[in-house]
Design a protein around this motif. Sequence first.
Motif, short mmCIF file in Angstrom:
data_model
loop_
_atom_site.label_atom_id
_atom_site.label_comp_id
_atom_site.label_asym_id
_atom_site.label_seq_id
_atom_site.Cartn_x
_atom_site.Cartn_y
_atom_site.Cartn_z
N PRO A 1 0.83 -1.21 0.00
CA PRO A 1 0.00 0.00 0.00
C PRO A 1 0.86 1.26 0.00
N ALA A 2 0.44 2.24 -0.77
CA ALA A 2 1.21 3.49 -0.85
C ALA A 2 0.34 4.58 -1.45
N GLU A 3 0.62 5.81 -1.07
CA GLU A 3 0.00 6.96 -1.71
C GLU A 3 0.79 7.27 -2.98
N THR A 4 0.17 7.10 -4.11
CA THR A 4 0.88 7.29 -5.37
C THR A 4 0.08 8.16 -6.32
N THR A 5 0.76 8.69 -7.32
CA THR A 5 0.11 9.39 -8.41
C THR A 5 -0.12 8.41 -9.55
N LEU A 6 -1.35 8.28 -10.00
CA LEU A 6 -1.69 7.32 -11.05
C LEU A 6 -1.60 7.96 -12.43
N ILE A 7 -0.95 7.26 -13.34
CA ILE A 7 -0.86 7.72 -14.73
C ILE A 7 -1.32 6.57 -15.62
N THR A 8 -2.42 6.77 -16.32
CA THR A 8 -2.98 5.73 -17.19
C THR A 8 -3.87 6.39 -18.22
N GLY A 9 -4.52 5.59 -19.04
CA GLY A 9 -5.41 6.12 -20.06
C GLY A 9 -6.08 4.98 -20.78
N VAL A 10 -6.58 5.25 -21.98
CA VAL A 10 -7.16 4.17 -22.77
C VAL A 10 -6.07 3.15 -23.10
N LYS A 11 -6.48 1.96 -23.46
CA LYS A 11 -5.53 0.87 -23.68
C LYS A 11 -4.44 1.24 -24.68
N ARG A 12 -4.80 1.94 -25.73
CA ARG A 12 -3.83 2.25 -26.78
C ARG A 12 -2.95 3.45 -26.45
N ASP A 13 -3.22 4.12 -25.36
CA ASP A 13 -2.37 5.23 -24.93
C ASP A 13 -1.21 4.63 -24.14
N ILE A 14 -0.15 4.25 -24.85
CA ILE A 14 0.95 3.54 -24.21
C ILE A 14 2.18 4.41 -23.97
N ALA A 15 2.24 5.58 -24.56
CA ALA A 15 3.39 6.48 -24.33
C ALA A 15 3.16 7.27 -23.04
N LEU A 16 3.03 6.53 -21.95
CA LEU A 16 2.59 7.12 -20.68
C LEU A 16 3.73 7.64 -19.82
N VAL A 17 4.93 7.07 -19.99
CA VAL A 17 6.02 7.38 -19.07
C VAL A 17 6.45 8.84 -19.18
N ARG A 18 6.25 9.44 -20.33
CA ARG A 18 6.63 10.85 -20.50
C ARG A 18 5.83 11.78 -19.60
N GLN A 19 4.73 11.29 -19.03
CA GLN A 19 3.95 12.12 -18.11
C GLN A 19 4.56 12.18 -16.71
N VAL A 20 5.53 11.33 -16.43
CA VAL A 20 6.21 11.37 -15.14
C VAL A 20 7.23 12.50 -15.17
N PRO A 21 7.19 13.45 -14.23
CA PRO A 21 8.12 14.59 -14.27
C PRO A 21 9.56 14.17 -14.06
N VAL A 22 10.46 14.91 -14.66
CA VAL A 22 11.89 14.64 -14.52
C VAL A 22 12.61 15.81 -13.86
N SER A 23 11.86 16.62 -13.14
CA SER A 23 12.46 17.76 -12.45
C SER A 23 13.23 17.35 -11.20
N GLU A 24 12.91 16.16 -10.67
CA GLU A 24 13.59 15.64 -9.49
C GLU A 24 13.46 14.13 -9.48
N PRO A 25 14.29 13.40 -8.73
CA PRO A 25 14.18 11.95 -8.69
C PRO A 25 12.85 11.50 -8.11
N VAL A 26 12.27 10.46 -8.71
CA VAL A 26 11.01 9.87 -8.24
C VAL A 26 11.17 8.35 -8.26
N ARG A 27 10.15 7.67 -7.75
CA ARG A 27 10.08 6.22 -7.86
C ARG A 27 8.92 5.90 -8.79
N ALA A 28 9.19 5.21 -9.87
CA ALA A 28 8.15 4.92 -10.87
C ALA A 28 7.98 3.41 -11.03
N HIS A 29 6.74 2.97 -10.88
CA HIS A 29 6.37 1.58 -11.18
C HIS A 29 5.61 1.60 -12.49
N ILE A 30 6.15 0.90 -13.49
CA ILE A 30 5.60 0.97 -14.85
C ILE A 30 5.15 -0.42 -15.26
#
Length: 320
Positions: free
Chosen positions: A25-54
Amino acid sequence: MKVYDVFNGDADGICALIQLRLAEPAETTLITGVKRDIALVRQVPVSEPVRAHILDVSLEKNREAVDALLDVGSEVFYVDHHFPGDELPSSPKFTALIDTQPTTCTSLLIDNYLGGRFHHWAIAAAFGDNLNAVGNDLAEKAGLSKEQGEALKNLGVCINYNGYGATVEDLHFHPADLFREFVKFEDPLDLIASEPEAWTKLRKGYEEDMEQGLSAPVLAESDSALIVQLPDEPWARRVSGVLGNELANRHPDQACAIVTERPNQTYLVSIRAPLSNRTGADEVARRFPTGGGRKAAAGINELPSDKLDEFIEVLQTYWS
Protein backbone atom coordinates in the motif's frame (compact mmCIF):
# COMPACT_ATOMS: atom_id res chain seq x y z
CA MET A 1 10.60 10.57 -2.96
CA LYS A 2 7.32 10.87 -4.82
CA VAL A 3 5.86 7.61 -6.18
CA TYR A 4 4.16 7.20 -9.56
CA ASP A 5 2.18 4.20 -10.79
CA VAL A 6 2.14 4.09 -14.59
CA PHE A 7 -0.09 1.37 -16.03
CA ASN A 8 -2.00 0.32 -19.11
CA GLY A 9 -5.74 0.96 -18.81
CA ASP A 10 -6.68 -2.61 -19.72
CA ALA A 11 -7.33 -5.65 -17.51
CA ASP A 12 -3.69 -6.68 -17.37
CA GLY A 13 -2.44 -3.27 -16.31
CA ILE A 14 -5.19 -2.67 -13.77
CA CYS A 15 -5.02 -6.16 -12.22
CA ALA A 16 -1.23 -5.98 -12.05
CA LEU A 17 -1.40 -2.72 -10.12
CA ILE A 18 -4.19 -4.03 -7.87
CA GLN A 19 -1.93 -6.89 -6.82
CA LEU A 20 1.06 -4.61 -6.29
CA ARG A 21 -0.84 -2.08 -4.20
CA LEU A 22 -2.62 -4.71 -2.13
CA ALA A 23 0.83 -6.08 -1.27
CA GLU A 24 2.53 -2.70 -0.94
CA PRO A 25 0.00 0.00 0.00
CA ALA A 26 1.21 3.49 -0.85
CA GLU A 27 0.00 6.96 -1.71
CA THR A 28 0.88 7.29 -5.37
CA THR A 29 0.11 9.39 -8.41
CA LEU A 30 -1.69 7.32 -11.05
CA ILE A 31 -0.86 7.72 -14.73
CA THR A 32 -2.98 5.73 -17.19
CA GLY A 33 -5.41 6.12 -20.06
CA VAL A 34 -7.16 4.17 -22.77
CA LYS A 35 -5.53 0.87 -23.68
CA ARG A 36 -3.83 2.25 -26.78
CA ASP A 37 -2.37 5.23 -24.93
CA ILE A 38 0.95 3.54 -24.21
CA ALA A 39 3.39 6.48 -24.33
CA LEU A 40 2.59 7.12 -20.68
CA VAL A 41 6.02 7.38 -19.07
CA ARG A 42 6.63 10.85 -20.50
CA GLN A 43 3.95 12.12 -18.11
CA VAL A 44 6.21 11.37 -15.14
CA PRO A 45 8.12 14.59 -14.27
CA VAL A 46 11.89 14.64 -14.52
CA SER A 47 12.46 17.76 -12.45
CA GLU A 48 13.59 15.64 -9.49
CA PRO A 49 14.18 11.95 -8.69
CA VAL A 50 11.01 9.87 -8.24
CA ARG A 51 10.08 6.22 -7.86
CA ALA A 52 8.15 4.92 -10.87
CA HIS A 53 6.37 1.58 -11.18
CA ILE A 54 5.60 0.97 -14.85
CA LEU A 55 3.23 -1.85 -15.72
CA ASP A 56 2.11 -3.34 -19.04
CA VAL A 57 3.37 -0.70 -21.47
CA SER A 58 6.12 -1.29 -24.03
CA LEU A 59 9.61 -0.25 -22.97
CA GLU A 60 10.48 0.23 -26.63
CA LYS A 61 7.74 2.86 -26.96
CA ASN A 62 8.77 4.58 -23.71
CA ARG A 63 12.55 4.19 -23.80
CA GLU A 64 13.40 7.87 -24.20
CA ALA A 65 11.21 8.80 -21.22
CA VAL A 66 12.64 5.98 -19.10
CA ASP A 67 16.19 7.09 -19.89
CA ALA A 68 15.27 10.64 -18.89
CA LEU A 69 13.98 9.39 -15.53
CA LEU A 70 17.12 7.38 -14.90
CA ASP A 71 19.31 10.34 -15.86
CA VAL A 72 17.90 12.40 -12.96
CA GLY A 73 18.35 9.54 -10.48
CA SER A 74 14.84 8.10 -10.44
CA GLU A 75 14.18 4.49 -9.47
CA VAL A 76 12.27 2.54 -12.12
CA PHE A 77 10.52 -0.82 -11.63
CA TYR A 78 9.37 -2.08 -15.03
CA VAL A 79 7.06 -5.09 -15.52
CA ASP A 80 5.80 -5.97 -18.98
CA HIS A 81 5.30 -8.64 -21.66
CA HIS A 82 5.66 -6.56 -24.83
CA PHE A 83 8.73 -6.32 -27.05
CA PRO A 84 11.18 -4.16 -25.03
CA GLY A 85 13.63 -3.19 -27.75
CA ASP A 86 17.10 -4.56 -28.38
CA GLU A 87 18.67 -3.61 -25.05
CA LEU A 88 17.47 -2.85 -21.53
CA PRO A 89 18.77 0.15 -19.60
CA SER A 90 21.96 -0.68 -17.71
CA SER A 91 21.35 1.70 -14.79
CA PRO A 92 21.47 0.12 -11.29
CA LYS A 93 18.27 2.05 -10.55
CA PHE A 94 16.40 0.13 -13.24
CA THR A 95 14.74 -3.17 -12.27
CA ALA A 96 12.78 -5.16 -14.83
CA LEU A 97 10.55 -8.21 -15.03
CA ILE A 98 10.01 -8.65 -18.77
CA ASP A 99 8.84 -11.80 -20.51
CA THR A 100 7.47 -11.72 -24.06
CA GLN A 101 6.23 -15.31 -24.24
CA PRO A 102 2.69 -15.38 -25.67
CA THR A 103 1.45 -17.44 -22.70
CA THR A 104 2.15 -14.82 -20.04
CA CYS A 105 1.06 -11.30 -19.16
CA THR A 106 2.09 -8.54 -16.77
CA SER A 107 -0.32 -9.63 -14.04
CA LEU A 108 1.14 -13.14 -14.09
CA LEU A 109 4.63 -11.69 -13.77
CA ILE A 110 3.48 -9.65 -10.76
CA ASP A 111 1.74 -12.73 -9.37
CA ASN A 112 5.01 -14.63 -9.49
CA TYR A 113 6.89 -11.66 -8.00
CA LEU A 114 4.47 -11.56 -5.06
CA GLY A 115 4.44 -15.32 -4.55
CA GLY A 116 0.79 -15.69 -5.54
CA ARG A 117 -0.58 -13.58 -2.68
CA PHE A 118 -3.49 -12.27 -4.76
CA HIS A 119 -3.64 -15.07 -7.28
CA HIS A 120 -7.30 -14.70 -8.22
CA TRP A 121 -6.60 -11.21 -9.59
CA ALA A 122 -3.88 -12.68 -11.81
CA ILE A 123 -6.29 -15.35 -13.08
CA ALA A 124 -8.87 -12.67 -13.94
CA ALA A 125 -6.19 -10.73 -15.81
CA ALA A 126 -5.12 -13.80 -17.80
CA PHE A 127 -8.69 -14.25 -18.98
CA GLY A 128 -8.94 -10.53 -19.72
CA ASP A 129 -5.82 -10.78 -21.89
CA ASN A 130 -7.48 -13.68 -23.77
CA LEU A 131 -5.13 -16.27 -22.29
CA ASN A 132 -8.08 -18.59 -21.79
CA ALA A 133 -6.14 -21.86 -21.73
CA VAL A 134 -3.74 -20.36 -19.19
CA GLY A 135 -6.61 -18.96 -17.12
CA ASN A 136 -8.49 -22.24 -17.10
CA ASP A 137 -5.36 -24.15 -16.07
CA LEU A 138 -4.59 -21.70 -13.26
CA ALA A 139 -8.18 -21.74 -12.03
CA GLU A 140 -8.20 -25.54 -11.92
CA LYS A 141 -4.86 -25.68 -10.10
CA ALA A 142 -6.15 -23.08 -7.62
CA GLY A 143 -9.06 -25.38 -6.77
CA LEU A 144 -11.72 -23.06 -8.13
CA SER A 145 -15.06 -24.42 -9.25
CA LYS A 146 -16.12 -24.07 -12.87
CA GLU A 147 -18.54 -21.33 -11.82
CA GLN A 148 -15.82 -19.39 -9.99
CA GLY A 149 -13.51 -19.68 -12.99
CA GLU A 150 -16.22 -18.39 -15.30
CA ALA A 151 -16.90 -15.51 -12.91
CA LEU A 152 -13.23 -14.46 -12.96
CA LYS A 153 -13.22 -14.77 -16.75
CA ASN A 154 -16.24 -12.50 -17.06
CA LEU A 155 -14.66 -9.95 -14.73
CA GLY A 156 -11.36 -9.95 -16.60
CA VAL A 157 -13.03 -9.60 -19.98
CA CYS A 158 -15.19 -6.70 -18.75
CA ILE A 159 -12.24 -4.83 -17.22
CA ASN A 160 -10.39 -5.28 -20.51
CA TYR A 161 -13.42 -4.08 -22.46
CA ASN A 162 -13.46 -0.86 -20.45
CA GLY A 163 -9.97 0.08 -21.67
CA TYR A 164 -10.86 0.37 -25.33
CA GLY A 165 -11.80 3.71 -26.85
CA ALA A 166 -10.28 6.60 -28.75
CA THR A 167 -10.38 8.75 -25.61
CA VAL A 168 -11.35 8.23 -21.97
CA GLU A 169 -14.67 9.89 -22.81
CA ASP A 170 -15.56 6.73 -24.76
CA LEU A 171 -15.11 4.57 -21.66
CA HIS A 172 -17.60 3.75 -18.93
CA PHE A 173 -14.90 4.48 -16.31
CA HIS A 174 -11.53 6.17 -16.37
CA PRO A 175 -9.08 3.28 -15.77
CA ALA A 176 -7.68 5.05 -12.69
CA ASP A 177 -11.18 5.26 -11.21
CA LEU A 178 -11.84 1.60 -11.97
CA PHE A 179 -8.59 0.69 -10.23
CA ARG A 180 -9.59 2.73 -7.16
CA GLU A 181 -12.95 0.96 -6.98
CA PHE A 182 -11.67 -2.57 -7.49
CA VAL A 183 -8.52 -2.40 -5.34
CA LYS A 184 -10.87 -2.30 -2.34
CA PHE A 185 -11.27 -6.07 -2.77
CA GLU A 186 -8.41 -8.44 -1.95
CA ASP A 187 -10.26 -11.23 -3.74
CA PRO A 188 -12.11 -10.45 -6.99
CA LEU A 189 -14.62 -13.18 -6.15
CA ASP A 190 -15.73 -11.01 -3.21
CA LEU A 191 -16.13 -8.08 -5.61
CA ILE A 192 -18.30 -10.17 -7.92
CA ALA A 193 -20.42 -11.49 -5.05
CA SER A 194 -21.06 -8.04 -3.58
CA GLU A 195 -22.04 -6.53 -6.97
CA PRO A 196 -20.91 -2.93 -6.42
CA GLU A 197 -22.38 -0.31 -8.74
CA ALA A 198 -19.21 -0.03 -10.83
CA TRP A 199 -19.22 -3.75 -11.59
CA THR A 200 -22.93 -3.83 -12.42
CA LYS A 201 -22.60 -0.90 -14.85
CA LEU A 202 -19.53 -2.35 -16.49
CA ARG A 203 -21.06 -5.78 -17.00
CA LYS A 204 -24.25 -4.35 -18.48
CA GLY A 205 -22.32 -2.11 -20.86
CA TYR A 206 -20.23 -5.03 -22.06
CA GLU A 207 -23.26 -7.18 -22.79
CA GLU A 208 -25.03 -4.43 -24.74
CA ASP A 209 -21.99 -3.47 -26.83
CA MET A 210 -21.00 -7.06 -27.56
CA GLU A 211 -24.48 -7.80 -28.89
CA GLN A 212 -24.02 -5.04 -31.47
CA GLY A 213 -20.45 -6.04 -32.24
CA LEU A 214 -21.27 -9.64 -33.05
CA SER A 215 -23.74 -8.47 -35.69
CA ALA A 216 -21.18 -6.20 -37.43
CA PRO A 217 -20.52 -6.76 -41.16
CA VAL A 218 -17.58 -8.86 -42.37
CA LEU A 219 -15.22 -6.74 -44.48
CA ALA A 220 -13.17 -9.68 -45.82
CA GLU A 221 -12.66 -13.36 -45.06
CA SER A 222 -10.34 -16.12 -46.22
CA ASP A 223 -9.12 -19.44 -44.87
CA SER A 224 -6.43 -17.61 -42.92
CA ALA A 225 -8.10 -14.35 -41.83
CA LEU A 226 -11.34 -12.68 -40.82
CA ILE A 227 -11.75 -8.88 -40.91
CA VAL A 228 -14.80 -7.15 -39.43
CA GLN A 229 -15.63 -3.45 -39.80
CA LEU A 230 -17.16 -1.24 -37.11
CA PRO A 231 -18.57 2.30 -37.42
CA ASP A 232 -17.19 5.48 -35.88
CA GLU A 233 -19.31 5.21 -32.72
CA PRO A 234 -18.39 5.12 -29.00
CA TRP A 235 -19.87 1.63 -28.53
CA ALA A 236 -17.80 0.32 -31.45
CA ARG A 237 -14.57 1.79 -30.10
CA ARG A 238 -15.34 0.27 -26.69
CA VAL A 239 -16.05 -3.21 -27.99
CA SER A 240 -13.33 -3.48 -30.65
CA GLY A 241 -10.73 -5.27 -28.53
CA VAL A 242 -12.92 -7.78 -26.75
CA LEU A 243 -14.78 -8.46 -29.98
CA GLY A 244 -11.43 -9.33 -31.54
CA ASN A 245 -10.77 -11.76 -28.71
CA GLU A 246 -14.21 -13.34 -29.03
CA LEU A 247 -13.85 -13.79 -32.79
CA ALA A 248 -10.40 -15.31 -32.28
CA ASN A 249 -11.90 -17.81 -29.86
CA ARG A 250 -14.67 -18.67 -32.32
CA HIS A 251 -12.27 -18.95 -35.30
CA PRO A 252 -9.07 -20.41 -33.80
CA ASP A 253 -7.37 -21.11 -37.15
CA GLN A 254 -7.89 -17.61 -38.55
CA ALA A 255 -6.22 -14.32 -37.74
CA CYS A 256 -8.91 -11.82 -36.77
CA ALA A 257 -8.94 -8.05 -37.18
CA ILE A 258 -11.43 -5.40 -36.14
CA VAL A 259 -11.26 -2.31 -38.35
CA THR A 260 -12.99 0.64 -36.72
CA GLU A 261 -13.72 3.80 -38.70
CA ARG A 262 -12.21 7.08 -37.50
CA PRO A 263 -13.30 10.62 -38.49
CA ASN A 264 -10.00 11.57 -40.19
CA GLN A 265 -9.92 9.04 -43.03
CA THR A 266 -8.07 6.49 -40.92
CA TYR A 267 -8.94 3.26 -39.14
CA LEU A 268 -8.28 1.94 -35.65
CA VAL A 269 -7.23 -1.69 -36.07
CA SER A 270 -7.20 -4.49 -33.49
CA ILE A 271 -5.34 -7.65 -34.57
CA ARG A 272 -5.42 -11.17 -33.11
CA ALA A 273 -3.12 -13.95 -34.29
CA PRO A 274 -4.79 -17.34 -34.76
CA LEU A 275 -5.18 -19.18 -31.47
CA SER A 276 -3.61 -22.19 -33.19
CA ASN A 277 -0.50 -20.10 -33.96
CA ARG A 278 -0.23 -17.27 -31.43
CA THR A 279 2.57 -15.31 -33.05
CA GLY A 280 3.10 -12.62 -35.66
CA ALA A 281 0.42 -10.06 -34.76
CA ASP A 282 3.10 -7.57 -33.70
CA GLU A 283 5.03 -8.07 -36.92
CA VAL A 284 1.94 -7.42 -39.03
CA ALA A 285 1.09 -4.30 -37.02
CA ARG A 286 4.60 -2.88 -37.20
CA ARG A 287 4.52 -2.97 -41.00
CA PHE A 288 2.30 0.12 -40.74
CA PRO A 289 2.91 3.47 -39.02
CA THR A 290 1.46 3.66 -35.48
CA GLY A 291 1.38 -0.16 -35.31
CA GLY A 292 2.71 -2.27 -32.45
CA GLY A 293 1.84 -4.76 -29.74
CA ARG A 294 2.77 -8.31 -28.87
CA LYS A 295 2.98 -11.63 -30.66
CA ALA A 296 -0.58 -12.79 -30.03
CA ALA A 297 -2.38 -9.43 -30.07
CA ALA A 298 -1.48 -6.10 -31.59
CA GLY A 299 -3.00 -3.02 -33.16
CA ILE A 300 -2.62 -0.02 -35.41
CA ASN A 301 -3.76 3.30 -33.97
CA GLU A 302 -4.20 5.15 -37.27
CA LEU A 303 -4.25 3.10 -40.46
CA PRO A 304 -4.67 5.45 -43.46
CA SER A 305 -7.73 4.56 -45.51
CA ASP A 306 -5.62 4.15 -48.64
CA LYS A 307 -3.64 1.43 -46.81
CA LEU A 308 -6.69 -0.68 -45.92
CA ASP A 309 -6.45 -3.00 -48.92
CA GLU A 310 -2.73 -3.48 -48.28
CA PHE A 311 -3.44 -4.34 -44.65
CA ILE A 312 -6.09 -6.91 -45.63
CA GLU A 313 -3.65 -8.53 -48.06
CA VAL A 314 -0.89 -8.65 -45.46
CA LEU A 315 -3.22 -10.18 -42.86
CA GLN A 316 -4.53 -12.80 -45.26
CA THR A 317 -1.09 -13.84 -46.54
CA TYR A 318 0.95 -13.75 -43.31
CA TRP A 319 -0.61 -16.91 -41.84
CA SER A 320 -1.58 -18.58 -45.13
